[in-house]
Write an enzyme that holds these catalytic residues in place. Structure first.
Site, PDB file in Angstrom:
ATOM      1  N   GLN A 186       2.300  -5.953  -3.069  1.00 32.22           N
ATOM      2  CA  GLN A 186       2.604  -5.922  -1.630  1.00 32.22           C
ATOM      3  C   GLN A 186       3.934  -5.190  -1.368  1.00 32.22           C
ATOM      4  OE1 GLN A 186       1.791  -9.357  -2.862  1.00 32.22           O
ATOM      5  NE2 GLN A 186      -0.337  -8.962  -2.488  1.00 32.22           N
ATOM      6  N   LYS A 209       2.624   2.209  -5.065  1.00 32.44           N
ATOM      7  CA  LYS A 209       3.393   1.755  -6.231  1.00 32.44           C
ATOM      8  C   LYS A 209       2.619   1.963  -7.528  1.00 32.44           C
ATOM      9  CE  LYS A 209       3.706  -2.364  -4.522  1.00 32.44           C
ATOM     10  NZ  LYS A 209       3.030  -2.075  -3.238  1.00 32.44           N
ATOM     11  N   ASP A 212       0.825  -1.222   0.000  1.00 32.46           N
ATOM     12  CA  ASP A 212       0.000   0.000   0.000  1.00 32.46           C
ATOM     13  C   ASP A 212       0.853   1.263   0.000  1.00 32.46           C
ATOM     14  OD1 ASP A 212      -2.373  -1.634   0.317  1.00 32.46           O
ATOM     15  OD2 ASP A 212      -1.796  -1.833   2.428  1.00 32.46           O
ATOM     16  N   GLY A 260      -3.953  -4.435  -4.770  1.00 33.42           N
ATOM     17  CA  GLY A 260      -4.809  -3.406  -5.332  1.00 33.42           C
ATOM     18  C   GLY A 260      -4.040  -2.127  -5.557  1.00 33.42           C
ATOM     19  N   HIS A 261      -3.940  -1.698  -6.818  1.00 33.78           N
ATOM     20  CA  HIS A 261      -3.270  -0.445  -7.134  1.00 33.78           C
ATOM     21  C   HIS A 261      -4.316   0.587  -7.528  1.00 33.78           C
ATOM     22  CE1 HIS A 261       0.748  -2.644  -8.209  1.00 33.78           C
ATOM     23  NE2 HIS A 261       0.556  -2.501  -6.919  1.00 33.78           N
TER      24      HIS A 261
END
Length: 430
Positions: free
Chosen positions: A229, A23, A20, A47-48
């Site tokens: 991650q 990235k 988180d 999740g991006h």
């Protein structure tokens, strides 16, 4: 002389905390100048979140570069591909007007994550005495099958009869495991048939991703290798057992993308200007409940995949220095600096104190982290907005002092600073 991050033909972008870190935005910004973006590990548990204009995109498996027209986006062999969720995401992007034809490829050596993996993951976490805090997306069981040499790969889908046999065997083994985990058998026929129906679509995207990247580099491509991650969730180097099921660090980028390590030119480590983590496990710099809630609201700290609230704390310089070493960072991108704009005082952990004294090393004994007290170094805040800054000179003096200290602790140059959610809210440090 070391290659600067963001330079060279092949660059790894890696998280240096508990994930988180932002990235997705960093890859999105860098993707404008490259030819391809490849994801090298993880699955749909990542999740991006990327903002383009007034639109928000949350990407789980498809690399962030997809938001730039013409960029080739690859899922490497180190990824476990959730077949159903992948095509849901694919179709949602297409429905929002993105042109995807010919732009996405999935490694023939990537392993598939099927509906029964999600069931096994959820049941195992529910029954576990020690909760890991898994997202329940089936990642662990899929990697377990891979390591146990029982997994199903994209390459297996070329032979339809064999593919169906492998899937049927996997489903039967999962059903046999459920009673042993204290759970009732679940009906999965409809979900499994839906997954099997996606076989033809999957084959249309199948590629030798490693060969494609290698040949592209040979002809002048610029490539970003994108991890999911962060370092502290790495299976070997993270806060085990409160980690993910794959290697998140830069050393796995070559293996997970299918190229040789000498192809990589630089490694850009992404850190948030403070620290967060989702799920269970140690967080040495964690705030008290009141400050935790305040920072969560200031930073919008809720998981992109699950919506779970993230736990928040001060910047952990011990972890960051450790991450810089195990990833071999050549540069740093600092995100969410603007979240600290209103704070009168900001702290950074420079060591951990225990009954044996103070250490500046990140310990392997995860459980011992709960007994350590962070040694904090405090700085006066800048208490003025940074969201309009486009160069270091635009930042308040105290913000620059803070960035200098992060750079010193990590022994790598700060090369990018994010001061907002939009693409334009980025400082490129020359």
């Amino acid at each position: 002389m070391a290659q600067r991050a963001g330079e060279g033909r092949c660059v790894v972008v890696v998280g240096c905390q508990w994930g988180d870190e932002g990235k997705g935005k960093i890859v999105d910004v860098l993707a404008e100048e490259v030819d391809a973006v490849a994801r090298y590990q993880g699955g749909a548990n990542a999740g991006h979140t990327v903002h383009v204009g007034n639109e928000e995109f949350i990407l789980h498996q498809i690399p962030s570069g997809i938001l730039h027209p013409g960029k080739r986006c690859l899922l490497g062999n180190g990824v476990v591909v959730d077949l159903v969720q992948f095509f849901e995401e694919y179709d949602q992007l297409r429905a929002r007007g993105l042109e995807l034809d010919g732009r996405i490829g999935v490694s023939v050596r990537a392993h598939l994550l099927l509906p029964y993996h999600r069931v096994l993951d959820r049941v195992a976490e529910d029954q576990a005495a020690q909760k890991i805090g898994t997202t329940g997306r089936g990642i662990g069981p899929a990697y377990q099958e891979k390591v146990g040499r029982r997994g199903i790969r994209v390459a297996d889908a070329f032979d339809e009869e064999r593919f169906r046999e492998l899937v049927a065997t996997g489903l039967e083994e999962a059903r046999e495991s459920l009673p042993a985990l204290g759970a009732e058998e679940e009906t999965l026929e409809r979900e499994m048939e839906r997954a099997l129906e996606l076989r033809e679509r999957l084959l249309g995207l199948a590629t030798d991703a490693g060969k494609e990247i290698d040949e592209g580099l040979a002809t002048g491509w610029r490539v970003l290798l994108e991890g999911a991650q962060g370092t502290a969730l790495d299976l070997d180097h993270g806060t085990y057992p409160f980690v993910t099921s794959s290697n998140t660090t830069a050393g796995f980028a070559a293996t997970g993308a299918g190229i040789g390590p000498t192809r990589i030119d630089s490694v850009l480590g992404v850190v948030k200007a403070y620290t967060t983590r989702v799920g269970h496990g140690p967080l040495p710099t964690e705030f008290d409940p009141e400050m935790d809630e305040r920072m969560r609201e200031l930073g919008g700290e809720f998981g992109a995949t699950t919506g779970r609230p993230r736990r928040c704390g001060w910047f952990d310089g011990v972890l960051a220095r450790y991450a810089a070493r195990v990833n071999g960072l050549t540069g740093i991108a600092v995100t969410k600096l603007d979240v600290l704009d209103t704070l009168p005082e900001i702290s950074v952990a420079t060591g951990y104190r225990s009954s044996q004294g103070v250490t500046s090393d990140f310990p392997a004994d995860t459980h011992g982290l709960d007994d350590l007290e962070p040694v904090l170094e405090s700085f006066p805040g800048w208490e003025s907005p940074t969201t309009g800054a486009r160069s270091l000179d635009d930042l308040p003096r105290n913000a620059r002092v803070y960035l200098d200290r992060i750079q010193e602790l990590m022994d790598a140059p700060v090369e990018m600073v994010s001061v907002g959610t939009r693409r334009t809210q980025i400082i490129h440090v020359e």
